[in-house]
Design a protein around this motif. Structure first.
Motif, mmCIF file in Angstrom:
data_model
loop_
_atom_site.group_PDB
_atom_site.id
_atom_site.type_symbol
_atom_site.label_atom_id
_atom_site.label_comp_id
_atom_site.label_asym_id
_atom_site.label_seq_id
_atom_site.Cartn_x
_atom_site.Cartn_y
_atom_site.Cartn_z
ATOM 1 N N THR A 14 0.827 -1.227 0.000
ATOM 2 C CA THR A 14 0.000 0.000 0.000
ATOM 3 C C THR A 14 0.858 1.273 0.000
ATOM 4 O O THR A 14 0.701 2.133 0.865
ATOM 5 C CB THR A 14 -0.999 0.022 1.189
ATOM 6 N N PRO A 15 1.774 1.418 -0.984
ATOM 7 C CA PRO A 15 2.732 2.523 -0.953
ATOM 8 C C PRO A 15 2.144 3.888 -1.283
ATOM 9 O O PRO A 15 2.856 4.894 -1.178
ATOM 10 C CB PRO A 15 3.764 2.119 -2.008
ATOM 11 N N VAL A 16 0.879 3.937 -1.671
ATOM 12 C CA VAL A 16 0.270 5.255 -1.888
ATOM 13 C C VAL A 16 -0.771 5.565 -0.813
ATOM 14 O O VAL A 16 -1.432 6.600 -0.868
ATOM 15 C CB VAL A 16 -0.358 5.398 -3.306
ATOM 16 N N GLY A 17 -0.889 4.701 0.194
ATOM 17 C CA GLY A 17 -1.834 4.950 1.291
ATOM 18 C C GLY A 17 -1.340 6.046 2.222
ATOM 19 O O GLY A 17 -0.208 6.523 2.102
ATOM 20 N N HIS A 18 -2.178 6.443 3.164
ATOM 21 C CA HIS A 18 -1.820 7.497 4.126
ATOM 22 C C HIS A 18 -0.543 7.140 4.880
ATOM 23 O O HIS A 18 0.276 7.999 5.176
ATOM 24 C CB HIS A 18 -2.945 7.697 5.152
ATOM 25 N N VAL A 19 -0.386 5.860 5.230
ATOM 26 C CA VAL A 19 0.785 5.414 5.987
ATOM 27 C C VAL A 19 1.916 5.003 5.038
ATOM 28 O O VAL A 19 3.057 5.447 5.173
ATOM 29 C CB VAL A 19 0.422 4.242 6.934
ATOM 30 N N GLY A 20 1.588 4.167 4.066
ATOM 31 C CA GLY A 20 2.609 3.621 3.173
ATOM 32 C C GLY A 20 3.379 4.681 2.409
ATOM 33 O O GLY A 20 4.601 4.551 2.195
ATOM 34 N N SER A 21 2.706 5.764 2.026
ATOM 35 C CA SER A 21 3.390 6.810 1.254
ATOM 36 C C SER A 21 4.472 7.475 2.107
ATOM 37 O O SER A 21 5.536 7.845 1.612
ATOM 38 C CB SER A 21 2.394 7.854 0.748
ATOM 39 N N ARG A 22 4.207 7.600 3.394
ATOM 40 C CA ARG A 22 5.200 8.181 4.306
ATOM 41 C C ARG A 22 6.373 7.219 4.499
ATOM 42 O O ARG A 22 7.540 7.639 4.529
ATOM 43 C CB ARG A 22 4.541 8.500 5.654
ATOM 44 N N VAL A 23 6.063 5.923 4.626
ATOM 45 C CA VAL A 23 7.112 4.914 4.766
ATOM 46 C C VAL A 23 8.060 4.980 3.569
ATOM 47 O O VAL A 23 9.286 5.004 3.721
ATOM 48 C CB VAL A 23 6.500 3.498 4.894
ATOM 49 N N VAL A 24 7.498 5.050 2.367
ATOM 50 C CA VAL A 24 8.320 5.071 1.152
ATOM 51 C C VAL A 24 9.255 6.279 1.150
ATOM 52 O O VAL A 24 10.459 6.159 0.904
ATOM 53 C CB VAL A 24 7.431 5.060 -0.117
ATOM 54 N N ARG A 25 8.726 7.466 1.462
ATOM 55 C CA ARG A 25 9.554 8.691 1.457
ATOM 56 C C ARG A 25 10.715 8.570 2.439
ATOM 57 O O ARG A 25 11.845 8.952 2.141
ATOM 58 C CB ARG A 25 8.725 9.911 1.862
ATOM 59 N N LEU A 26 10.437 8.076 3.638
ATOM 60 C CA LEU A 26 11.486 7.991 4.656
ATOM 61 C C LEU A 26 12.546 6.965 4.277
ATOM 62 O O LEU A 26 13.737 7.187 4.508
ATOM 63 C CB LEU A 26 10.876 7.684 6.018
ATOM 64 N N LEU A 27 12.130 5.850 3.702
ATOM 65 C CA LEU A 27 13.110 4.854 3.264
ATOM 66 C C LEU A 27 14.024 5.449 2.195
ATOM 67 O O LEU A 27 15.251 5.263 2.229
ATOM 68 C CB LEU A 27 12.415 3.599 2.739
ATOM 69 N N LEU A 28 13.444 6.187 1.243
ATOM 70 C CA LEU A 28 14.255 6.830 0.206
ATOM 71 C C LEU A 28 15.265 7.764 0.845
ATOM 72 O O LEU A 28 16.444 7.781 0.485
ATOM 73 C CB LEU A 28 13.371 7.642 -0.752
ATOM 74 N N GLN A 29 14.796 8.549 1.827
ATOM 75 C CA GLN A 29 15.677 9.534 2.454
ATOM 76 C C GLN A 29 16.732 8.862 3.327
ATOM 77 O O GLN A 29 17.766 9.465 3.626
ATOM 78 C CB GLN A 29 14.835 10.556 3.229
ATOM 79 N N ALA A 30 16.481 7.596 3.702
ATOM 80 C CA ALA A 30 17.471 6.835 4.466
ATOM 81 C C ALA A 30 18.453 6.107 3.552
ATOM 82 O O ALA A 30 19.323 5.376 4.021
ATOM 83 C CB ALA A 30 16.763 5.829 5.380
ATOM 84 N N GLY A 31 18.302 6.280 2.242
ATOM 85 C CA GLY A 31 19.234 5.667 1.304
ATOM 86 C C GLY A 31 18.834 4.286 0.836
ATOM 87 O O GLY A 31 19.639 3.559 0.260
ATOM 88 N N VAL A 32 17.572 3.915 1.055
ATOM 89 C CA VAL A 32 17.073 2.594 0.645
ATOM 90 C C VAL A 32 16.260 2.735 -0.635
ATOM 91 O O VAL A 32 15.518 3.714 -0.792
ATOM 92 C CB VAL A 32 16.179 1.998 1.766
ATOM 93 N N ARG A 33 16.385 1.781 -1.532
ATOM 94 C CA ARG A 33 15.530 1.728 -2.717
ATOM 95 C C ARG A 33 14.478 0.650 -2.449
ATOM 96 O O ARG A 33 14.749 -0.546 -2.585
ATOM 97 C CB ARG A 33 16.336 1.377 -3.964
ATOM 98 N N PRO A 34 13.270 1.029 -2.018
ATOM 99 C CA PRO A 34 12.286 0.015 -1.653
ATOM 100 C C PRO A 34 11.639 -0.632 -2.875
ATOM 101 O O PRO A 34 11.614 -0.053 -3.962
ATOM 102 C CB PRO A 34 11.243 0.790 -0.849
ATOM 103 N N THR A 35 11.157 -1.841 -2.668
ATOM 104 C CA THR A 35 10.301 -2.498 -3.652
ATOM 105 C C THR A 35 8.867 -2.272 -3.189
ATOM 106 O O THR A 35 8.547 -2.534 -2.028
ATOM 107 C CB THR A 35 10.589 -4.002 -3.713
ATOM 108 N N VAL A 36 8.015 -1.757 -4.071
ATOM 109 C CA VAL A 36 6.630 -1.499 -3.676
ATOM 110 C C VAL A 36 5.695 -2.452 -4.417
ATOM 111 O O VAL A 36 5.872 -2.696 -5.614
ATOM 112 C CB VAL A 36 6.231 -0.022 -3.913
#
Length: 293
Positions: A14-36
């Motif tokens: 759920t990477p575009v949900g209220h919670v998931g979208s925030r998770v994705v942004r923070l992972l990117l800013q932590a230097g991680v390339r997430p799989t969604v």
């Protein structure tokens, strides 16, 4: 973006949900390339496409979920709204089966599950019972898991926006019943912190309770002040709630799911996880309302 030898592979549902979208942004800013994982990849905001790997997956398709999470070190799992024979509890439980199979078959090292306050009851909390079932399925894998037992989302108010603007806020809960209310964005911050941390193992349950418990009377006062107009809280009966949901086109099991939630978490219910610095998050309802209403 750098990929160290020890780069974690983190999968986010759920990477575009209220919670998931925030998770994705923070992972990117932590230097991680997430799989969604997305049923509809077209919903991903275009500017994020170059930073994430997208797998087109229906979370109810067990084989597809197992395939898409191969090699994952961490999993952020949300049960998306789903119905099996019109029943949200069965729908959530089926999603939980996908998660548990993926964790077990792929040896995923740590899972963060978006659960809810009330899942500890295991039954009698309406559709939250489906989240409870998912907790049990994940627990049965024996893998490391954190269940985030979240309070009532501020964003639930968005579904009542027309009514609020017209001056009332109706709820099946007693108006003086205090509950944990939380900004979904703050849940995303805790989820991301857990996904990035190696400091925990085993099974943990973490409350995510917002800054303070609120009654609907207090919520209406805050909304009145922020919107500059009077908002009056109104308690409706379970019968009225059911009638309203039914006339909105919901089926019997869906109506049971929502009505059961308010009945199960009413007076007398106290969350298993107390309010402590670990379960308290910063964003106030007033600040959220200024931004979103």
């Amino acid at each position: 973006m750098g990929h160290g030898v020890d780069a974690k592979r983190i999968v986010v549902t759920t990477p575009v949900g209220h919670v998931g979208s925030r998770v994705v942004r923070l992972l990117l800013q932590a230097g991680v390339r997430p799989t969604v994982l997305m049923r509809d990849p077209g919903r991903l905001v275009p500017e994020l496409r170059e930073y994430v790997d997208v797998e087109q997956v229906d979370q109810g398709d067990v084989e597809a979920v197992v395939r898409a999470t191969r090699g994952a070190d961490r999993l952020f799992w949300v049960d998306p709204p789903a119905l099996v024979d019109g029943d949200p509890v069965a729908g959530y439980a089926r999603m939980g089966e996908s998660a548990a199979r993926a964790v077990a078959e792929n040896g995923i090292g740590g899972t963060v599950f978006l659960s809810s306050v009330g899942a500890e009851l295991r039954s009698g909390a309406g559709e939250i019972d489906g989240l409870a079932k998912t907790e049990e399925l994940l627990d049965s894998t024996g893998a490391n898991v954190v269940h985030l037992r979240c309070g009532y989302f501020f964003s639930n108010l968005l579904t009542q926006l027309d009514e609020i603007r017209a001056g009332t806020l109706s709820t099946p809960w007693p108006l003086d019943h205090p509950m944990a209310w939380v900004d979904p964005r703050d849940i995303g911050e805790i989820a991301a912190a857990r996904l990035l941390s190696d400091a925990w193992t085993g099974r943990e349950v973490q409350g995510v309770h917002g800054p303070e418990d609120l009654t609907f009377t207090r919520v209406a006062e805050i909304l009145s002040r922020e919107l500059g107009q009077e908002v009056t809280p109104i308690q409706i009966t379970q019968e009225d709630l059911r009638a309203a949901l039914h006339s909105a086109g919901l089926g019997p099991a869906q109506v049971d799911g929502i009505a059961g939630m308010s009945a199960g978490l009413g007076p007398g219910f106290v969350p298993e996880i107390p309010r402590t610095p670990l379960s308290t998050t910063p964003t106030t309802l007033a600040a959220w309302a200024r931004d979103h209403l």
